[in-house]
Design a protein around this motif. Structure first.
Motif, PDB file in Angstrom:
ATOM      1  N   ASP A  25       0.870  -1.181   0.000  1.00 16.21           N
ATOM      2  CA  ASP A  25       0.000   0.000   0.000  1.00 16.21           C
ATOM      3  C   ASP A  25       0.902   1.225   0.000  1.00 16.21           C
ATOM      4  OD1 ASP A  25      -2.703  -1.114   0.167  1.00 16.21           O
ATOM      5  OD2 ASP A  25      -2.053  -1.883   2.121  1.00 16.21           O
ATOM      6  N   THR A  27       1.298   5.432  -0.445  1.00 13.82           N
ATOM      7  CA  THR A  27       0.646   6.735  -0.426  1.00 13.82           C
ATOM      8  C   THR A  27       1.656   7.797  -0.804  1.00 13.82           C
ATOM      9  OG1 THR A  27      -0.906   6.028   1.291  1.00 13.82           O
ATOM     10  CG2 THR A  27      -0.639   8.407   0.966  1.00 13.82           C
ATOM     11  N   ASP A  29       2.200  11.886  -1.230  1.00 11.02           N
ATOM     12  CA  ASP A  29       1.843  13.293  -1.115  1.00 11.02           C
ATOM     13  C   ASP A  29       2.776  14.038  -2.055  1.00 11.02           C
ATOM     14  OD1 ASP A  29      -0.264  13.676   1.082  1.00 11.02           O
ATOM     15  OD2 ASP A  29       1.163  12.273   1.993  1.00 11.02           O
ATOM     16  N   THR A  38       4.759   7.019   1.679  1.00  5.65           N
ATOM     17  CA  THR A  38       4.533   6.093   2.793  1.00  5.65           C
ATOM     18  C   THR A  38       4.232   4.721   2.212  1.00  5.65           C
ATOM     19  OG1 THR A  38       3.629   7.866   4.165  1.00  5.65           O
ATOM     20  CG2 THR A  38       3.162   5.604   4.847  1.00  5.65           C
ATOM     21  N   SER A  39       5.048   3.751   2.581  1.00  6.34           N
ATOM     22  CA  SER A  39       4.932   2.398   2.044  1.00  6.34           C
ATOM     23  C   SER A  39       4.609   1.425   3.169  1.00  6.34           C
ATOM     24  CB  SER A  39       6.246   1.987   1.369  1.00  6.34           C
ATOM     25  OG  SER A  39       6.209   0.644   0.965  1.00  6.34           O
ATOM     26  N   ARG A  97       8.585   5.330   5.769  1.00  3.57           N
ATOM     27  CA  ARG A  97       8.223   6.666   5.309  1.00  3.57           C
ATOM     28  C   ARG A  97       9.505   7.386   4.889  1.00  3.57           C
ATOM     29  NH1 ARG A  97       4.049  10.470   8.561  1.00  3.57           N
ATOM     30  NH2 ARG A  97       2.758   8.679   7.945  1.00  3.57           N
ATOM     31  N   THR A 144      -1.751  -1.331  -4.045  1.00  5.64           N
ATOM     32  CA  THR A 144      -2.795  -0.316  -3.942  1.00  5.64           C
ATOM     33  C   THR A 144      -2.102   1.015  -3.734  1.00  5.64           C
ATOM     34  OG1 THR A 144      -4.385  -1.867  -2.985  1.00  5.64           O
ATOM     35  CG2 THR A 144      -4.810   0.492  -2.663  1.00  5.64           C
ATOM     36  N   VAL A 145      -2.468   2.010  -4.523  1.00  6.71           N
ATOM     37  CA  VAL A 145      -1.748   3.283  -4.528  1.00  6.71           C
ATOM     38  C   VAL A 145      -2.726   4.432  -4.295  1.00  6.71           C
ATOM     39  CG1 VAL A 145      -0.269   4.828  -5.859  1.00  6.71           C
ATOM     40  CG2 VAL A 145      -0.039   2.344  -6.115  1.00  6.71           C
ATOM     41  N   THR A 146      -2.393   5.275  -3.320  1.00  9.30           N
ATOM     42  CA  THR A 146      -3.160   6.489  -3.061  1.00  9.30           C
ATOM     43  C   THR A 146      -2.307   7.692  -3.423  1.00  9.30           C
ATOM     44  OG1 THR A 146      -4.373   5.440  -1.245  1.00  9.30           O
ATOM     45  CG2 THR A 146      -4.379   7.857  -1.323  1.00  9.30           C
ATOM     46  N   ARG A 148      -2.116  11.889  -3.617  1.00  7.57           N
ATOM     47  CA  ARG A 148      -2.683  13.138  -3.109  1.00  7.57           C
ATOM     48  C   ARG A 148      -1.863  14.287  -3.671  1.00  7.57           C
ATOM     49  NH1 ARG A 148      -3.602  10.286   2.429  1.00  7.57           N
ATOM     50  NH2 ARG A 148      -1.490  10.967   2.998  1.00  7.57           N
ATOM     51  N   PHE A 175      -7.562  13.463  -4.153  1.00  5.08           N
ATOM     52  CA  PHE A 175      -6.891  12.161  -4.068  1.00  5.08           C
ATOM     53  C   PHE A 175      -7.498  11.196  -5.072  1.00  5.08           C
ATOM     54  CE2 PHE A 175     -10.657  11.327  -1.598  1.00  5.08           C
ATOM     55  CZ  PHE A 175     -10.900   9.978  -1.769  1.00  5.08           C
ATOM     56  N   VAL A 177      -7.379   6.689  -5.635  1.00  6.75           N
ATOM     57  CA  VAL A 177      -6.890   5.386  -5.182  1.00  6.75           C
ATOM     58  C   VAL A 177      -6.964   4.410  -6.340  1.00  6.75           C
ATOM     59  CG1 VAL A 177      -7.184   3.497  -3.538  1.00  6.75           C
ATOM     60  CG2 VAL A 177      -7.702   5.858  -2.833  1.00  6.75           C
TER      61      VAL A 177
END
Length: 891
Positions: A25, A27, A29, A38-39, A97, A144-146, A148, A175, A177
């Motif tokens: 997962d 994320t 920014d 953030t992994s 992170r 899965t990738v978010t 922002r 954002f 996903v």
């Protein structure tokens, strides 16, 4: 940048990782100066290997925290690795992170910015520049990738797979996903964020499933994406029809970016393309551009199965996906061409590229097998050997088992290995097992030497006719020259597709069944084949359709070559016979140290091709184009680039003068009326008309005739498409006509805001035939042009690579100025983008075969680059191998 000399990585040292990462997962920014990543990973111990620390790859990252199952953990950093001792023996959650700086990433590997947008390039080892990870192809995870980002600056947020959620955030941010249901290695990960627009098309596959296709580009380029979309749809239809391989995601996205090291990248469901391989309109792209875009779009789409669904276990297996997929895109292009003649043109063009680029690689400092045994920097092995020679190896599979047999082998390959990271041996086993008893299955171990032996095999063929016995005996022998690190070579499996013609050009029966073509399988150093009921001395037509990547010496006379050129049913060998006739004359003049004078018989043979009523124009253009200077150099033990250039220019001038009336007739007869289309028939007419125009302008230079330069300039001004406009401009520039200067100025003024067209402007000037040093001087001056920059790979390639790699006479100068220029540019580029620098450094791979004074000066330039202490691994591997190879040859 990785500095200093890195240790070699060896194929035989492969071991599975101590840990697997099964789910990720991520994320982001997004911020150009400081992107926070953030992994969160699900990690499990690999009990098949001894227990050891968890070692994650990472480069140019700012590490903020490391957590295991929510708690802080001790770690250390060793070079480019994050080492975690005492990781749990059971499955665990790892959270990392970190931040990275995309706007300072000039290497264009990992996450970077271009034109105010974010892009990624993770193959081969770019993911480690995004976050710490097991950045190797055998570690496959579900992502899965978010994303922002600021909604006004980056309204489009893309990643692999399917969009599962999106929305607004505080402070003007938003954002998205994305979830990819298929496990993939990190090199197939992708992110794009920016102010982009999309061409969309919904399609339904044969299986009845609906899919959304999207081509994203910057604003203003949307009108140039129609051909790419049509190519994508054609690729989908073809792959499902030919191999039963459908699209497997809800959507398939293609994105264009102007700053990109490669042509394109096959990230799962989110292909990222160099704009040069995506954008086309009749006003800005040539026929060759349209064909290239169709081919590359197909190539990257085909990777969805041959590379993504089944991927490489390690980077030594790179040809498993690249050689196979190049073969697939070549087959696609031939099927799209339609007619037998148009298919033959595609094949000839592929072989010309192989000979111009891969054959020299096979005989140079960087010679390596299709499956290399070692490397210091994997980026240096994205080569024509891995790609184009790898494709020829796959083509030999098909030749040995047949088209249907190959399709059966592909089906078995996917049944066995879908979702896995595998090896070239696994592919070979699938094709052989699906075709038991075939010439491949019975010789599989010998055939796989194509993967382990570097160098281009030399195939010798000699025939003897026995009039009394009515037999023809054909003796074949093979030998592969030594290459760096490999001395004596073992015999390889060489499929020789062949036929026999009588002296009048009629095809002869080769067996009782009356077949006029067969496949001989040479797998020994020497073999003899006997054909019965042959009444008269035949002309052998060997290696039809270029059935193996070898150099053929068949000892045929000019008379026999003329029979093949006029009558062979195999279009490739018909073209090849003409090339051999021209090559023989050029080599004879070079070896004798005499000016080249074309014989009346050769000129008449070329006139016959030009005026032949049944040959397609595209084939005529290829047949009437002389062998390239680099290919001619490959035939010589000691290379004098200036002498080769003089011989080629002399041959061109004589053909231009002797066939002047025929060129005029060809030019006038092959004008394309109506609107522009890049179809094979129209493209062929334009190609022959442009060749005729270039010959007429060249002849005008010696005759003093101002008519044809004037007509070329008028055609340049009036052209309704880029193929004709650039063809007319090239005719003026290549002939050194007085009108070239105003035409170049006008061209730049017309297209100054179109980067891809200005790339053509730079390349045309850098590749022009050298005359008295003027081309080199012009190219060097262009490095100071306001539009030139080393930071954009396309622009650097258009000028520096064009001069150093594709214009031997301008580059190899007796005053060594070309070598000084090369060294300066490689060193400057290395500080910006080592991958591009290393490719330009390859211009010196074969310095050791040059005649003096070039040889000594070239070595001095290579040594100068190698002496730089903070040289990247990419460039250091190239220049040190070049020096070592040259010194070993000298000793």
């Amino acid at each position: 940048m990785r500095e200093g000399t890195s240790p070699l990585i060896h194929r035989l040292d492969y071991q599975q990782p101590a840990y697997w990462i099964r789910k990720v997962d991520l994320t982001f920014d997004l911020d150009p100066a400081k992107t926070l990543v953030t992994s969160k990973m699900q990690v499990e111990r690999n009990r098949a290997v001894p227990h050891g620390p968890l070692r994650l790859h990472g480069e140019e990252l700012n590490l903020l925290r490391v957590l295991i199952d929510g708690s802080s953990v001790s770690f250390r950093q060793e070079g480019h690795e994050l080492v975690i001792e005492g990781a749990p023996d059971a499955d665990f959650a790892l959270e990392i992170r970190n931040t990275c700086c995309p706007e300072k990433n000039t290497a264009l590997s990992g996450l970077y910015t271009s034109g105010g947008s974010f892009f990624t390039q993770c193959e081969a080892e770019g993911f480690r520049r995004i976050t710490y990870f097991l950045d190797r192809p055998d570690v496959m995870a579900v992502y899965t990738v978010t994303l922002r980002a600021d909604a006004s600056r980056y309204p489009i947020l893309l990643s692999n797979g399917n969009l599962t959620d999106s929305g607004r955030l505080d402070n003007g941010r938003h954002f998205a996903v994305w979830s990819d249901p298929f496990p993939k290695p990190s090199y197939l990960f992708a992110v794009v964020a920016g102010d982009l627009v999309a061409r969309e098309q919904r399609v339904r596959t044969r299986a009845g499933k609906d899919h959304l296709l999207q081509v994203y580009v910057r604003r203003g380029d949307l009108e140039k994406t129609e051909h790419a979309m049509n190519s994508l749809i054609a690729s989908m239809v073809w792959d499902e029809a030919r191999f039963g391989l459908p699209l497997d995601l809800e959507r398939f996205m293609v994105v264009g970016v102007s700053d990109f090291n490669m042509g394109a990248m096959e990230n799962k469901g989110l292909n990222i393309f160099n704009t040069s391989a995506l954008l086309a309109s009749p006003a800005t792209a040539t026929d060759a551009d349209f064909h290239r875009i169709e081919s590359i779009v197909a190539h990257e789409y085909f990777h969805n199965w041959t590379g993504n669904r089944v991927t490489c276990r390690d980077w030594f297996q790179l040809s498993l996906k690249e050689g196979l997929t190049v073969f697939r895109d070549q087959e696609f292009s031939m099927d799209m061409a339609g007619t037998p003649s148009a298919r033959a043109v595609c094949r000839i063009q592929d072989v010309r590229q192989l000979r111009a680029l891969q054959f020299p690689e096979d005989s140079g400092a960087m010679a390596h097998p299709v499956r290399p045994d070692s490397y210091a920097e994997i980026n240096n092995f994205y080569t024509t050997t891995v790609y184009e020679k790898g494709a020829e190896v796959v083509r030999m599979y098909q030749t040995l088992v047949g088209r249907k047999g190959f399709e059966a082998g592909m089906k078995l390959y996917f049944e066995r290995h879908d979702g896995q990271a595998v090896t070239c041996d696994d592919f070979a086993a699938a094709i052989a097992d699906a075709n038991p008893g075939s010439p491949l299955a019975t010789r599989l171990d010998t055939f796989k030497r194509w993967y382990s032996q570097a160098g281009t095999p030399r195939l010798t063929a000699r025939g003897e006719h026995d009039a009394a016995a009515r037999t023809y005996t054909l003796r074949l022998a093979q030998h592969t020259p030594a290459t760096p690190g490999q001395g004596d070579k073992q015999p390889q499996v060489i499929p020789v597709v062949m036929g026999l013609l009588d002296r009048h050009g009629a095809a002869l029966a080769l067996n009782a069944a009356g077949d006029t073509e067969t496949v001989l399988v040479l797998d020994q150093a020497e073999q003899t084949f006997v054909f019965e009921n042959i009444d008269s001395e035949p002309v052998p037509s060997l290696l039809r359709d270029f059935s193996a990547p070898v150099v053929l010496d068949d000892g045929l006379s000019d008379a026999a070559l003329l029979v093949l050129m006029r009558h062979d049913s195999d279009a490739f060998n018909r073209w090849e016979a003409g090339q051999r006739l021209a090559l023989n004359r050029i080599l004879h003049a070079l070896r004798a140290g005499q000016p080249l004078v074309l014989s009346p018989a050769f000129i008449e043979a070329m006139r016959g091709v030009l005026n032949h009523p049944e040959l397609d124009p595209a084939f005529k253009e290829l047949a009437l184009t002389l062998p390239g200077e680099s290919y001619i150099a490959e035939q010589l033990d000691v290379v004098d680039p200036q002498a080769i250039h003089a011989a080629v220019m002399a041959a061109q001038a004589q053909l231009a003068s002797a066939l002047r009336d025929d060129w005029i007739a060809a030019f006038e007869a092959h004008q394309v009326q109506g609107g522009y289309t890049p179809d094979p028939a129209s493209s062929g007419k334009r190609a022959l008309a442009n060749l005729a125009l270039s010959m007429l302008v060249l002849d005008a230079r010696s005759s003093g005739d101002a008519v044809w330069p004037g007509k070329a300039y008028q055609r340049f001004k009036d052209a309704s498409n880029m193929t004709d406009r650039l063809g007319a401009l090239a005719a003026l520039v290549n002939a050194g006509a007085e009108l070239a200067a105003p035409a170049l100025e006008r061209f730049h003024a017309l297209f100054k805001d179109d980067a891809l067209v200005i790339d053509k402007w730079f390349a045309l000037q850098a590749r022009a035939p050298e005359v008295d040093g003027r081309v080199f001087a012009r190219a060097k001056a262009l490095t100071k042009h306001p539009d030139f920059t080393l930071r954009n790979p396309n622009r650097a390639r258009s000028l520096v690579a064009s001069l150093c790699m594709f214009n031997p006479a301008a580059f190899h100068r007796t005053d060594a100025a070309g070598y000084v220029f090369w060294a300066d540019q490689v060193l400057a580029m290395d500080a910006i983008n080592p991958q591009i620098a290393s490719r330009i450094a390859r211009a010196m791979d074969r310095w050791s075969v040059l005649a003096e004074p070039y040889r000594s000066a070239a070595r001095e330039a290579v040594a100068r680059v190698a002496a730089k202490p903070d040289l990247s691994t990419d460039v250091r591997e190239i220049v040190e191998r070049a020096l070592a190879s040259g010194e070993s040859q000298a000793s």
